[in-house]
Design a protein around this motif. Structure first.
Motif, PDB file in Angstrom:
ATOM      1  N   HIS A 130       0.820  -1.201   0.000  1.00  0.00           N
ATOM      2  CA  HIS A 130       0.000   0.000   0.000  1.00  0.00           C
ATOM      3  C   HIS A 130       0.860   1.259   0.000  1.00  0.00           C
ATOM      4  O   HIS A 130       2.027   1.220   0.394  1.00  0.00           O
ATOM      5  N   PRO A 131       0.300   2.409  -0.392  1.00  0.00           N
ATOM      6  CA  PRO A 131       1.044   3.668  -0.338  1.00  0.00           C
ATOM      7  C   PRO A 131       1.459   4.010   1.089  1.00  0.00           C
ATOM      8  O   PRO A 131       0.842   3.566   2.065  1.00  0.00           O
ATOM      9  N   TRP A 132       2.488   4.857   1.201  1.00  0.00           N
ATOM     10  CA  TRP A 132       3.057   5.196   2.506  1.00  0.00           C
ATOM     11  C   TRP A 132       2.334   6.342   3.210  1.00  0.00           C
ATOM     12  O   TRP A 132       2.728   6.742   4.300  1.00  0.00           O
ATOM     13  N   THR A 133       1.267   6.881   2.625  1.00  0.00           N
ATOM     14  CA  THR A 133       0.669   8.100   3.171  1.00  0.00           C
ATOM     15  C   THR A 133       0.254   7.949   4.629  1.00  0.00           C
ATOM     16  O   THR A 133       0.461   8.862   5.447  1.00  0.00           O
ATOM     17  N   ALA A 134      -0.321   6.826   4.996  1.00  0.00           N
ATOM     18  CA  ALA A 134      -0.781   6.635   6.371  1.00  0.00           C
ATOM     19  C   ALA A 134       0.371   6.689   7.368  1.00  0.00           C
ATOM     20  O   ALA A 134       0.190   7.106   8.516  1.00  0.00           O
ATOM     21  N   ALA A 135       1.560   6.290   6.943  1.00  0.00           N
ATOM     22  CA  ALA A 135       2.724   6.271   7.835  1.00  0.00           C
ATOM     23  C   ALA A 135       3.521   7.558   7.794  1.00  0.00           C
ATOM     24  O   ALA A 135       4.265   7.854   8.742  1.00  0.00           O
ATOM     25  N   LYS A 136       3.377   8.330   6.743  1.00  0.00           N
ATOM     26  CA  LYS A 136       4.239   9.494   6.530  1.00  0.00           C
ATOM     27  C   LYS A 136       3.497  10.826   6.485  1.00  0.00           C
ATOM     28  O   LYS A 136       4.119  11.877   6.684  1.00  0.00           O
ATOM     29  N   GLY A 137       2.196  10.811   6.217  1.00  0.00           N
ATOM     30  CA  GLY A 137       1.508  12.048   5.885  1.00  0.00           C
ATOM     31  C   GLY A 137       0.599  12.615   6.946  1.00  0.00           C
ATOM     32  O   GLY A 137      -0.163  13.539   6.661  1.00  0.00           O
ATOM     33  N   PHE A 138       0.686  12.111   8.171  1.00  0.00           N
ATOM     34  CA  PHE A 138      -0.212  12.595   9.223  1.00  0.00           C
ATOM     35  C   PHE A 138       0.153  14.029   9.633  1.00  0.00           C
ATOM     36  O   PHE A 138       1.246  14.525   9.340  1.00  0.00           O
ATOM     37  N   LYS A 139      -0.771  14.681  10.328  1.00  0.00           N
ATOM     38  CA  LYS A 139      -0.557  16.067  10.741  1.00  0.00           C
ATOM     39  C   LYS A 139       0.680  16.192  11.626  1.00  0.00           C
ATOM     40  O   LYS A 139       0.953  15.336  12.460  1.00  0.00           O
ATOM     41  N   ASN A 140       1.419  17.259  11.410  1.00  0.00           N
ATOM     42  CA  ASN A 140       2.650  17.577  12.162  1.00  0.00           C
ATOM     43  C   ASN A 140       3.810  16.651  11.836  1.00  0.00           C
ATOM     44  O   ASN A 140       4.828  16.669  12.529  1.00  0.00           O
ATOM     45  N   SER A 141       3.708  15.884  10.759  1.00  0.00           N
ATOM     46  CA  SER A 141       4.760  14.912  10.448  1.00  0.00           C
ATOM     47  C   SER A 141       5.935  15.508   9.692  1.00  0.00           C
ATOM     48  O   SER A 141       6.889  14.790   9.379  1.00  0.00           O
ATOM     49  N   ALA A 142       5.890  16.826   9.404  1.00  0.00           N
ATOM     50  CA  ALA A 142       6.978  17.443   8.633  1.00  0.00           C
ATOM     51  C   ALA A 142       7.356  18.807   9.198  1.00  0.00           C
ATOM     52  O   ALA A 142       7.254  19.826   8.510  1.00  0.00           O
ATOM     53  N   PRO A 143       7.827  18.866  10.444  1.00  0.00           N
ATOM     54  CA  PRO A 143       8.277  20.164  10.973  1.00  0.00           C
ATOM     55  C   PRO A 143       9.564  20.617  10.299  1.00  0.00           C
ATOM     56  O   PRO A 143      10.458  19.797  10.042  1.00  0.00           O
ATOM     57  N   ILE A 144       9.668  21.918  10.021  1.00  0.00           N
ATOM     58  CA  ILE A 144      10.802  22.477   9.293  1.00  0.00           C
ATOM     59  C   ILE A 144      11.306  23.714  10.028  1.00  0.00           C
ATOM     60  O   ILE A 144      10.516  24.538  10.498  1.00  0.00           O
ATOM     61  N   THR A 145      12.623  23.880  10.087  1.00  0.00           N
ATOM     62  CA  THR A 145      13.218  25.098  10.637  1.00  0.00           C
ATOM     63  C   THR A 145      12.983  26.260   9.675  1.00  0.00           C
ATOM     64  O   THR A 145      12.530  26.067   8.534  1.00  0.00           O
TER      65      THR A 145
END
Length: 211
Positions: A104-119
């Protein structure tokens, strides 16, 4: 500013030792997945709520580049990228293990809210300049990851050429360029901090949220 971010591309398994630590094969071409732009939040000292009921949440520290103009074949990365930052690609590792087995696609493991904080983004100094310093991630004051983009399997030029050719690139797109070895779990109460050449660029405190 993070308000103008459009597409969020991510490169999987772009450091050999990281691929090996998870028992994955080293890819022969860039492995691209995406996160929703809603996953992006500033790494500015705030508390981040991450899922508490879906197994282990792993941190993955990465260089992030921002695209400043539309991609055209033959462009150099220095012409295309206008800013850089560092981010954490949070991953629901147990969820990812299951969906990988199912294909299956990785969205469920990678795309949840707050999963990509950036400086905060800084002016891009050129790809060569970024080879000269290491980035680090500390957890509760102890270093857990150290990376240098010279150790990437696919260079910044390789990445922008691949993504630009296959998917397109334009102003406001960002690319998480892959994580070095040392990924691991984080739990509520942990303080994660990203630094570049020893200078702190951003941190967060982890909180658990039922999702």
């Amino acid at each position: 500013m993070l308000t103008n971010i459009r597409n969020v591309y991510c490169v999987g398994r772009n450091y050999k030792l990281h691929a090996e630590e998870l028992g994955n094969a080293v890819p022969d071409e860039p492995m691209i997945f995406m996160k929703p732009s809603h996953a992006v939040v500033p790494l500015n000292g705030d508390t981040l709520q991450l899922p508490a009921t879906k197994g282990e949440v792993h941190y993955e520290a990465e260089l992030v580049v921002q695209i400043g103009r539309g991609y055209e074949p033959g462009m150099t990365v220095d012409e295309l990228v206008d800013a850089y930052a560092f981010g954490i690609d949070f991953t629901l590792r147990d969820v990812q293990t299951v969906i990988k087995k199912k294909g299956h696609p990785w969205t469920a493991a990678k795309g949840f809210k707050n999963s990509a904080p950036i400086t905060a983004f800084q002016t891009f100094p050129g790809a060569q300049a970024l080879l000269e310093k290491d980035f680090t991630l500390t957890k509760n004051g102890a270093e857990v990851q150290r990376g240098n983009i010279r150790n990437m399997i696919f260079s910044l030029q390789d990445i922008v050429d691949y993504v630009g050719h296959h998917y397109g690139l334009g102003p406001g797109d960002v690319i998480f360029t892959g994580t070095p070895e040392g990924v691991g779990p984080t739990v509520a109460g942990d303080v994660l901090e990203l630094a570049w050449d020893g200078e702190s660029l951003g941190k967060c405190t982890i909180a658990a949220a039922v999702q």
